[in-house]
Design a protein around this motif. Sequence first.
Motif, PDB file in Angstrom:
ATOM      1  N   GLY A 214     -47.653   0.515 112.097  1.00 29.85           N
ATOM      2  CA  GLY A 214     -46.274   0.033 112.066  1.00 29.85           C
ATOM      3  C   GLY A 214     -45.939  -0.533 110.703  1.00 29.85           C
ATOM      4  O   GLY A 214     -46.723  -0.449 109.750  1.00 29.85           O
ATOM      5  N   ASP A 215     -44.765  -1.119 110.618  1.00 25.51           N
ATOM      6  CA  ASP A 215     -44.284  -1.638 109.342  1.00 25.51           C
ATOM      7  C   ASP A 215     -44.719  -3.067 109.082  1.00 25.51           C
ATOM      8  O   ASP A 215     -44.505  -3.588 107.984  1.00 25.51           O
ATOM      9  N   GLU A 216     -45.312  -3.743 110.066  1.00 27.36           N
ATOM     10  CA  GLU A 216     -45.671  -5.144 109.919  1.00 27.36           C
ATOM     11  C   GLU A 216     -47.180  -5.305 109.782  1.00 27.36           C
ATOM     12  O   GLU A 216     -47.946  -4.699 110.539  1.00 27.36           O
ATOM     13  N   LEU A 217     -47.595  -6.103 108.831  1.00 30.31           N
ATOM     14  CA  LEU A 217     -49.003  -6.409 108.621  1.00 30.31           C
ATOM     15  C   LEU A 217     -49.285  -7.843 109.042  1.00 30.31           C
ATOM     16  O   LEU A 217     -48.435  -8.721 108.899  1.00 30.31           O
ATOM     17  N   THR A 218     -50.498  -8.070 109.540  1.00 34.00           N
ATOM     18  CA  THR A 218     -50.903  -9.400 109.965  1.00 34.00           C
ATOM     19  C   THR A 218     -51.915  -9.947 108.970  1.00 34.00           C
ATOM     20  O   THR A 218     -52.961  -9.327 108.734  1.00 34.00           O
TER      21      THR A 218
END
Length: 604
Positions: free
Chosen positions: A226-230
């Motif tokens: 996805g477009d979000e990194l943690t």
Amino acid sequence: MIPAALSPESLFEARVPYTRRKLRGQFFTPPALARAMTRWACAACPESFLDPAVGPGIFLECLADLPAAPRRIVACDIDPLALDLARRRIPGARPQLLRRDFLAADFPERFDAIAANPPYIRHHDADLPESLFRRFDARFGLRFSRLTNVYCLFLLKIADRLSPRGRAAVITPTEFLNADFGRAIKRVLLDTPAFAGLIIFDAAANIFDGLLTTATITLFDAARAGDELTIIHAPDARAADAAFDAFDAGKKTGHSRRRLRAIRGENPPTVGAAHPARTADPAPSIARIPRTALNPDNKWGTGLSRAPDPNRARQQAAIRVVRASRPSPAHSDPMRARQLASLARTHPPPQRSRLRLGSDPQRSRLRRRADARRASGDPLSSLLSTLSRSAARPLGDFARCMRGIATGANAFFTLSDAEARRWRLPDAFLAPCVSKSAHVRGTLFDADDFLALRRAGRKCLLLDLTPDTAPLAADYLAHGRRLGVHRRYLTRHRTHWFVREQRPPAPMWVSVFVRGRLRFVLNRAGALNLTTFHGIYPREDYADLLERLLPWLAGDEFHRRCAAEQRTYGDGLLKFEPKDIERLPIPDLDDPAVHRALHPSGEA
């Protein structure tokens, strides 16, 4: 099966000397951390598992603790002893153990789960063939720096070998997040849909025994693309389970904090009881960052998960404006010969006879000036407290920073006075040098300081031969050949193995590794600096201004600005590369107000 009283890692370390393990980058994953990584990578009940640098097999052992182990297990290593220990570690299992170089070998298969601790080998120890780099360049469509550490190439190939449902947890040094060679690596990560985030351990945490480095776990999850990194910051290895739980939970919860306390064997205080003194580190801190918000050219290891500093943002904006409005500085010219020729013209070598006498006519004046500034306070502290009063400029606009001289074998190329006499090496074959930061005290190093080192028997004389003078030092060079110095990595790549790097003495030095604050030193001795210091060569017309700025460079404001450019190693050790130094924001030395502050009225 190997007795539980003695781990395979301990057996390996007992049989293999530390110097050889360091050369091959063989530092082993702590068991608790390996269990957490394996549990996370295999959470989706994978059919296949890969460990591309298996070592004595800690990740294979962790597979036995899973409810259902993968049906196909592949592991490889280049070390036969490590493979033998891994095979004996799990006698009931039937993994496919391959004596193979993961980077060079073809692996057409893709895997559902990968856990890895790749070797940490610097470029001059690895000596990787150019053909390998070209294969990586072609595969990923980028040109990777030939200074890239081996573990980065492992990271890229691991990501490339994941199946569409695959997960991978790879522990490496944090270095690549801040290093210049890591830019291309981060660019590939951002372009890899499976790249899910990072667990960055605190710089003060020593994760690996016998290795002073920070640690980061890079996580890939193809199903979660996805477009979000943690981005998770964990206090130490004991927080690994809590960090992985928080990563999958998608938010920070009390469960993570309680799990962290349980890992440490700590009980929460009883309700109604007096609060005890704080005994636990905080639970992992978590940030969700859009993939598009990360720039591969920026440093990711400093403050990535913390709220942005508005002052820092203004500083960076001011620097970008200045850079955009000015022509490219000369230090970006890739022609090294031209750069060294320019340095030689502007900073000719000192007269050595003056060094031997130990006189320095500027010593008293400089120290009186420094004492006067300390007594009166830094005149720039109020003027330069914010960039709104004086625009910041990168130090590289006013000076070049170059790493110190790398000899390839300091024990041979640096000599004490007694050693020079024993080998009958005259002063004409030697140059004054500083090989250790501990040999320099304070912010001024002059001829008296150098002579004090020489009289104390320190190795402060650098072998300075040419092909023409080499026959006159034949005995010492023969001694070097017996020691194998000519076969070292740096020496064997020189035209003449005994000829050092040629560069003039730097007027100013800056420390490479520090705990606390950067240290700038005025070099009034005309000594050469080895790699313990970087050399700073002021551009024309700025030498005096940089010298006068020295008290400000030791102040709080400057060191607050340095935080974004540092590289953090284990145990709180900080490292700055030459380009990091050139990017440091300093007052605009072309600003008339700064000129007035640096030249207070009445100063001699």
